[in-house]
Write a protein that holds these residues in place. Structure first.
Motif, mmCIF file in Angstrom:
data_model
loop_
_atom_site.group_PDB
_atom_site.id
_atom_site.type_symbol
_atom_site.label_atom_id
_atom_site.label_comp_id
_atom_site.label_asym_id
_atom_site.label_seq_id
_atom_site.Cartn_x
_atom_site.Cartn_y
_atom_site.Cartn_z
ATOM 1 N N LYS A 168 0.833 -1.332 0.043
ATOM 2 C CA LYS A 168 0.378 -0.009 0.452
ATOM 3 C C LYS A 168 0.310 0.834 0.104
ATOM 4 C CE LYS A 168 -1.839 -2.373 3.527
ATOM 5 N NZ LYS A 168 -3.126 -2.437 4.263
ATOM 6 N N GLY A 169 2.537 0.736 -0.466
ATOM 7 C CA GLY A 169 3.014 2.252 -0.131
ATOM 8 C C GLY A 169 4.159 2.817 0.941
ATOM 9 N N ALA A 170 3.312 4.062 1.402
ATOM 10 C CA ALA A 170 3.712 4.390 3.005
ATOM 11 C C ALA A 170 3.520 5.786 3.153
ATOM 12 C CB ALA A 170 5.722 5.005 2.662
ATOM 13 N N LEU A 171 3.637 6.289 4.860
ATOM 14 C CA LEU A 171 3.321 7.263 4.811
ATOM 15 C C LEU A 171 4.001 8.187 5.338
ATOM 16 C CD1 LEU A 171 0.468 8.647 5.358
ATOM 17 C CD2 LEU A 171 0.477 7.477 7.277
ATOM 18 N N LEU A 172 4.220 9.253 5.345
ATOM 19 C CA LEU A 172 4.703 10.427 5.382
ATOM 20 C C LEU A 172 4.377 11.435 6.596
ATOM 21 C CD1 LEU A 172 7.008 11.079 2.503
ATOM 22 C CD2 LEU A 172 6.998 9.467 3.932
ATOM 23 N N TYR A 173 4.565 11.763 8.121
ATOM 24 C CA TYR A 173 4.407 12.628 8.896
ATOM 25 C C TYR A 173 5.420 13.378 9.269
ATOM 26 C CZ TYR A 173 1.458 14.599 12.054
ATOM 27 O OH TYR A 173 0.877 15.276 13.467
ATOM 28 N N GLU A 174 5.194 14.819 8.781
ATOM 29 C CA GLU A 174 6.324 15.419 8.669
ATOM 30 C C GLU A 174 5.617 16.931 9.035
ATOM 31 O OE1 GLU A 174 10.611 16.673 7.402
ATOM 32 O OE2 GLU A 174 9.711 16.434 5.660
ATOM 33 N N ASN A 175 6.104 18.352 10.193
ATOM 34 C CA ASN A 175 5.668 19.458 10.490
ATOM 35 C C ASN A 175 4.349 19.237 10.496
ATOM 36 O OD1 ASN A 175 8.460 20.458 10.189
ATOM 37 N ND2 ASN A 175 8.654 20.213 8.060
ATOM 38 N N GLY A 176 3.896 18.125 10.910
ATOM 39 C CA GLY A 176 2.326 18.261 11.409
ATOM 40 C C GLY A 176 1.793 18.515 10.070
ATOM 41 N N ASN A 177 2.640 17.643 8.639
ATOM 42 C CA ASN A 177 1.790 17.249 7.362
ATOM 43 C C ASN A 177 1.768 15.784 7.155
ATOM 44 O OD1 ASN A 177 1.080 20.167 7.011
ATOM 45 N ND2 ASN A 177 3.318 20.555 6.338
ATOM 46 N N PHE A 178 0.530 15.620 6.336
ATOM 47 C CA PHE A 178 1.082 14.100 6.027
ATOM 48 C C PHE A 178 1.108 13.980 4.585
ATOM 49 C CE2 PHE A 178 -2.092 13.530 9.994
ATOM 50 C CZ PHE A 178 -0.996 12.609 10.611
#
Length: 398
Positions: free
Chosen positions: A321-331
């Motif tokens: 299903k890929g990947a989820l990034l979470y950085e500086n409050g943003n997805f």
């Protein structure tokens, strides 16, 4: 080990001689899985090229030994060296900018391929069987080096029948420098791996062996290598005390710390204050947070909770299903790439190694994750955890 080409054999021999003053013909033939006659021919050639000096029953290094003389990457290494000199002029001496230090495990992988996974109490005949190199640390260091990063890898092995195998494998990779500590009491780590032919999925049981014996004193001896790097990467297949000390050293000296929390350990939360970026898969994210990660929404909730636990940047790998990034409050999402799955063993290692290599180059998290996702999609099309693909295939896959 797959059979090596002649140039690859010559490179392995020279790299081994750079670390050991002498080697016997018998040792080399066994390590490289060729006949004694082939080894003798290789050594005669190397002596003619003034790389080695032949002695009775073996060989020793010459003063003119050049480790990269027969490597297909020797030209690239020289070009990289020239670029580093240019960086030295343009950046005020920071030639270590892209160096990555990896602390992690080396395991011998014993792999059996099955038509399907067995039920409890059931015996199945495997379709094939092989022994290869593995360990999350070794795989991730190899992947990072394979895509062009300058890597120092530290690990601990036993003094057993697998120790020569470990040294030969690491010497044959593109990893720039290895720090190998040997245990007097425990064997080299190993992993028993079942691979399902139908899906390419795997089941793994790891015996840590010497990996969990690495000591805080041994970490202290590698301190200068850690603090001279721009990025530190580790996993959880070594003992927690040594991992924590290495992370504290990196954190203290402003070296970016990346943790792949695999396999999950109950003391993982104690490490998070030293972590800049964490890369759990769905299972590990679930264990860390108590939130069962089954879809995108639950993955987002888990990422937010990990942020509250002390890590500013979170990458949750989600397999197909890929990947989820979470950085500086943003997805941000990285979509999966369609590929012909053969073996998912080492897919996460391929992703992590490629990810940190791109981050060390200065790429954004999103671009680095896209690159790593493509690299992992190439890795699952190959058999074996340590069978990392070449970087020149990534552009076409993207």
């Amino acid at each position: 080990m797959n059979l090596l080409s002649r140039n690859e054999r010559l490179t392995v021999i020279l790299r081994l001689l750079s670390k050991h003053k002498t080697l016997s013909n018998t040792q080399l033939a066994k390590l490289l899985q060729v006949t004694p006659k082939t080894i003798r021919c290789d050594l005669v050639y190397l002596e003619q090229e003034k790389q080695v000096i032949r002695i009775h029953g073996g060989v020793k290094r010459s003063e003119d030994l050049d480790v990269n003389a027969y490597s297909l990457d020797s030209l690239l290494s020289r070009l990289t060296s020239c670029r580093a000199e240019l960086d030295l002029v343009n950046q005020g001496g920071n030639i270590l900018k892209n160096k990555i230090f990896v602390l992690g495990s080396f395991n011998v992988d014993i792999v059996a391929k099955l038509e399907r996974f067995p039920q409890v109490g059931e015996t199945l005949h495997s379709q094939n069987y092989k022994i290869g190199a593995g360990g999350k640390g070794a795989n991730q260091a190899y992947a990072a080096a394979k895509v062009g990063a300058r890597v120092t890898f530290m690990t601990k092995i036993g003094k057993d029948q697998f120790s020569h195998f470990a040294k030969a494998h690491l010497a044959s990779t593109e990893i720039d420098s290895t720090i190998i500590v040997e245990s007097d009491t425990s064997p080299t780590g190993n992993a028993l791996i079942y691979v399902c032919e139908q899906s390419g999925e795997n089941m793994i049981a790891v015996y840590s062996g010497a990996n969990i014996e690495i000591t805080q004193e041994e970490i202290q001896q590698a301190e200068q290598h850690i603090i001279s790097s721009s990025l530190f990467l580790t996993q959880l297949e070594n003992n927690i005390e040594a991992i924590k000390q290495a992370m504290m050293t990196a954190h203290k000296h402003k070296v970016k710390v990346v943790l792949n929390p695999a396999p999950y350990h109950e003391n993982t939360p104690d490490l998070l204050e030293f972590v800049d970026l964490i890369t759990p898969n769905e299972t590990e994210a679930s264990l860390m947070t108590g939130i069962e990660v089954t879809d995108l929404d639950s993955a987002k909730r888990a990422a937010e909770k990990i942020k509250l636990m002390g890590v500013n940047t979170v990458v949750i790998t989600r397999g197909a299903k890929g990947a989820l990034l979470y950085e500086n409050g943003n997805f941000k999402e990285v979509e999966a790439i369609k590929c012909a799955v053969t073996d998912t063993t080492g897919a996460g290692d391929a992703f992590n190694g490629a990810l940190v290599a791109q981050i060390a180059k200065g790429e954004t998290l999103l671009d680095a994750a896209r690159y790593a996702n493509a690299y992992a999609s190439l890795a699952v099309e190959r058999e074996g955890a340590a069978n990392m693909p070449d970087a020149n295939l990534i552009a076409a896959r993207l």
